[in-house]
Design an enzyme around this catalytic site. Structure first.
Site, PDB file in Angstrom:
ATOM      1  N   GLY A  46       0.849  -1.182   0.349  1.00  0.00           N
ATOM      2  CA  GLY A  46       0.055   0.001   0.015  1.00  0.00           C
ATOM      3  C   GLY A  46       0.669   1.222  -0.014  1.00  0.00           C
ATOM      4  N   GLU A  75       2.229  -9.963  -1.312  1.00  0.00           N
ATOM      5  CA  GLU A  75       2.708 -10.975  -2.238  1.00  0.00           C
ATOM      6  C   GLU A  75       4.168 -11.622  -2.269  1.00  0.00           C
ATOM      7  OE1 GLU A  75       0.430 -12.566  -3.591  1.00  0.00           O
ATOM      8  OE2 GLU A  75      -1.139 -11.143  -4.570  1.00  0.00           O
ATOM      9  N   HIS A  96       1.210  -5.787 -13.113  1.00  0.00           N
ATOM     10  CA  HIS A  96      -0.027  -6.146 -13.714  1.00  0.00           C
ATOM     11  C   HIS A  96       0.223  -5.363 -15.102  1.00  0.00           C
ATOM     12  CE1 HIS A  96      -2.138  -6.579  -9.636  1.00  0.00           C
ATOM     13  NE2 HIS A  96      -1.090  -7.488  -9.748  1.00  0.00           N
TER      14      HIS A  96
HETATM   15 ZN   LIG Z   1      -0.536  -8.369  -8.273  1.00  0.00          ZN
END
Ligand SMILES: [Zn+2]
Length: 207
Positions: A46, A75, A96
């Site tokens: 974050g 992650e 991403h």
């Molecule tokens: Zn991700």
């Protein structure tokens, strides 16, 4: 000092990827493993990557956070699994990137035959089945898939890229994403694929 140098690289490449729109506050993380100490350095959860500071970089010893003023990315397991499976690599990117992630959303691997860039960098890019983010679920199957590939797609989510360092991993992601962006334009014009002999020749040149 070695630790300071590693943290500096994480901050530098976080800013580069942020500028390119490949990471944002909620998505994407970068790591470097120091194989001499066994410590993994990873971006925190974050945090806007453009504002990241060296003291915020999370330091992991296995599953335990031993340094950094902010909590490690959820992650980190993806990074740990990839780095264990690829002892020749020291850096991991999880992003991403839109053109590659579009294939992940369709649960499809990527195999372009029209791009010399793609063919020099990859035989293909596989997509592993969906696993829930934030734990071991998302990393299931990554250990095997990443062994023969520098990029692996995570179904319905994004991708993981390994490199000998962050420069190499970033370069592979940037160039592959760009090749796919061009392919999206070219495919409406009638793409001309390289033939088997031309592809084989590129693969020999790459060795
Ligand atoms: Zn991700």
């Amino acid at each position: 000092m070695r630790e300071e140098k590693i943290k500096k690289q994480i901050v530098q490449y976080s800013k580069i990827l942020d500028q390119k729109g490949l990471v944002n506050s909620l998505e994407g993380n970068l790591s470097i493993l120091d194989r001499e100490t066994g410590l993994m350095y990873i971006t925190p959860t974050g945090t806007r990557k453009a504002f990241l500071t060296e003291d915020q970089v999370a330091v992991m010893k296995g599953d335990e956070q031993v340094g950094g003023t902010k909590k490690r990315s959820s992650e980190y397991i993806l990074h740990k699994v990839a780095l264990e499976a690829r002892p020749d690599c020291h850096a991991v990117l999880h992003v991403h990137a839109p053109n590659m992630t579009a294939y992940a959303y369709c649960n499809k691997g990527i195999n372009l035959r029209c791009s010399t860039t793609f063919s020099i960098l990859h035989d293909d890019i596989p997509c592993i089945p969906y696993g829930e983010p934030g734990g071991y679920g998302i990393a299931k199957g990554l250990d095997k898939a990443i062994q023969g590939h520098s990029i692996v797609l995570l179904a319905n989510h994004g991708l993981v890229c390994v490199g000998k360092d962050l420069e190499q991993a970033c370069a592979i992601v940037e160039a592959t994403e760009e090749a796919l962006r061009i392919y999206e334009i070219a495919k409406h014009m009638g793409v001309s694929d390289l033939n088997d002999a031309q592809l084989e020749s590129l693969k020999i040149a790459k060795r």
